[in-house]
Design an enzyme around this catalytic site. Structure first.
Site, short mmCIF file in Angstrom:
data_model
loop_
_atom_site.label_atom_id
_atom_site.label_comp_id
_atom_site.label_asym_id
_atom_site.label_seq_id
_atom_site.Cartn_x
_atom_site.Cartn_y
_atom_site.Cartn_z
N GLU A 7 40.22 34.32 42.68
CA GLU A 7 39.78 33.66 43.92
C GLU A 7 41.21 32.94 44.54
O GLU A 7 40.96 31.48 44.77
CB GLU A 7 38.90 32.64 43.71
CG GLU A 7 37.50 33.37 43.20
CD GLU A 7 36.36 32.61 42.93
OE1 GLU A 7 35.33 32.89 43.48
OE2 GLU A 7 36.72 31.81 41.96
C1 ACM Z 1 35.46 33.83 38.54
O1 ACM Z 1 34.10 34.11 38.28
N1 ACM Z 1 35.84 33.40 39.64
C2 ACM Z 1 36.13 34.78 37.51
#
Ligand code: ACM
Length: 531
Positions: A337
């Site tokens: 992310e």
């Molecule tokens: C994640 O759940 N952002 C690895």
């Protein structure tokens, strides 16, 4: 083979039922638990012969015992003494009776680094293994073969303490069987982490992945950048006081995990998920200004400054200090992310950071977005996609696996323990959907990711993100009863996979969890015995 084992179990269950019906006040009539009733399901089971009954004269033998084998024997004795009320002395004298823990010796090499053999007869229960980890896993099996009341700590329990006759020969399908705890969104104390470690060890989990940093908190002391912990660790989701592990705290977690044959995998998430670090040191920001601490639950808004040299001085220091505290081979660098980092910067960043991990003697693990950059030779990608993940993203991970990147599988709509069970679950999130007990169990790591070679799969991991969780009771409510299913997918051969029999085995864990005070969710999918 499978059918025979099932039939045998059913007969035992039927026998137990008859015994109980004839003499409801005498648990002595109950048959001992079947050898194939445990979780994770053993690789091979041959039931038969007399059962063994623990008694006042039972000794725990560690013939010729090494220090480590003796320590495991002491752990076993400590587990058995309170509820049985027996002395269970540990002796290094050889003998053909009692509980025998045998390390090395003929036929144990084929059991590998973690396998064991358990043989039970009227005279003795012998656990043999080539390595201490195998002995320890065999002890966990022995534990599950005894009634759940064994776990009570309120004085002597009635017994009897019988172990069914026969032989189990068992070793894991995968070398990596992990659980992740997010100690950043909410901080958990050393004692809370130890409690979870003990619960993981029951199911032969061998990796504890600690998510040590995120936007909401930096949780480990770094001597060369002290404000990371003292300031960056000073809050958490919702604005509580947070916390961090001193180096001694972290060493204690590592030591305790090792005593339960788990290796700690530390994660410093980067280049995103870094607000706590950016808030602690203004120079890490591209604009030179420190943002405020963050106590919300958004993701994707923070990034280390990829062009700045100081970023890599910082990373070198952090990785060096954490690598020095960590005996395990893996160091997790996050990489998920990174929505506030351009793709070009992300690739540049990962090209610079992976060699730092190698320089300090560790193997890098990254969330699977790492496969969108250039995974280093030997690097491992942790897949956390789910049914809605696009084909191109899956293909990118499969391609990397074909090129030698190892995989840890944590599909979010199966293995994420923080997903709600259903719409009524009071804790957790549901962005990947609701994850029932059956759903979390019903997949095969060997064939899950299309196009990834089976031998690229190192194993599985059950992550537990803590945006909504702040106590051990919360952890347990989300982990139990799903965690044992992920543990089984990591340990047991694919041909043991069977939901109808698994849910019966899971139900049999209920009284054990009650005795241990584990706050599990009594899912209606599981036929729990009445309390
Ligand atoms: C994640 O759940 N952002 C690895």
């Amino acid at each position: 083979m499978r059918r025979r084992r099932l039939l045998f179990s059913l007969l035992l269950v039927a026998a137990a039922g008859l015994g109980t019906a004839a003499a409801p006040s005498q648990p002595a009539a109950a048959a001992p638990a079947p050898l194939d009733g445990i979780i994770p399901a053993p690789a091979s089971v041959r039931p038969g012969g007399d059962s063994y009954t623990l008694g006042a004269g039972t000794r725990i033998r560690v013939p010729g015992g090494s220090d480590e084998a003796r320590r495991i024997a002491g752990y076993l004795a400590g587990m058995l003494r309170p509820a049985t009320g027996y002395g269970l002395p540990v002796t290094t004298e050889d003998g053909r009776d009692g509980l025998v823990l045998r390390l090395g010796g003929t036929g144990t090499k084929s059991l590998g680094a973690e396998g064991y053999r358990l043989t039970s007869s009227g005279r003795a229960v012998t656990i043999s293994a080539g390595r201490p980890a195998g002995l320890f896993h065999g002890v966990q099996t022995l534990r599950q073969l005894l009634p759940g009341a064994l776990e009570k700590r309120a004085g002597q329990q009635p017994g009897p303490w019988r172990i069914a006759g026969g032989t189990i020969a068992d070793s894991p399908r995968y070398p990596y069987r992990g659980a992740m705890l997010d100690v950043s969104r909410h901080f958990f104390t050393v004692d809370q982490v130890k409690r979870y470690i003990d619960q993981l060890a029951m199911y032969k989990i061998n990796k504890l992945h600690l998510h040590l940093s995120d936007d909401q908190g930096w949780r480990i002391a770094i001597a060369s950048w002290p404000k990371l912990a003292t300031y960056g660790g000073s809050t958490q989701v919702g604005g509580g006081k947070g916390g961090y592990y001193t180096k001694d705290d972290y060493r204690e977690i590592v030591r305790y995990a090792a005593s339960r044959y788990l290796t700690v995998v530390p994660e410093i998430d980067m280049p995103g998920h870094t607000n706590a670090a950016l808030a602690s040191y203004a120079e890490l920001n591209c604009n030179g200004q420190a943002p405020p601490l963050y106590t919300g639950t958004n993701v994707g808004f923070s990034s280390l400054c990829v062009p700045k040299k100081v970023t890599y001085d910082f990373i070198d220091d952090v990785i060096r200090e954490i690598a020095a505290l960590t005996p395990g081979r893996y160091l997790h660098i996050g990489g998920d992310e990174a929505h506030s980092t351009s793709h070009e910067d992300y690739v540049t960043f990962m090209d610079k950071v992976q060699p730092v991990v190698a320089k300090y003697g560790k193997t890098a693990i990254g969330w699977h977005q790492l496969t969108g950059a250039h995974p280093a030779k030997g690097a491992v990608a942790q897949y956390w996609g789910y049914d809605a993940t696009g084909a191109a993203e899956r293909q990118q991970v499969a391609d990397a696996a074909q090129n030698g990147t190892g995989l840890i599988l944590s599909p979010a709509d199966r293995a994420y323990l923080d997903m709600k069970y259903d719409k009524n679950t009071p804790l957790g999130l549901h962005w990947a959907g609701y994850v029932s007990v059956q759903r979390s169990y019903e997949w095969d790591p060997g064939t899950y990711l299309n196009g990834a070679p089976e031998d690229s799969v190192l194993g599985v991991e059950a992550p537990l993100w803590s945006e909504t969780l702040s106590t051990s009771a919360h952890i347990e409510y989300m982990a139990f009863p799903r965690l044992p299913g992920i543990a089984e997918l990591g340990w047991s051969p694919a041909n043991t996979h069977d939901w109808p029999s698994y849910r019966e085995r899971l139900a049999a864990q209920g009284p054990r969890w009650d005795a241990l005070g584990i706050n599990y969710y009594r899912s209606p999918e599981v036929p729990w015995p009445a309390k």
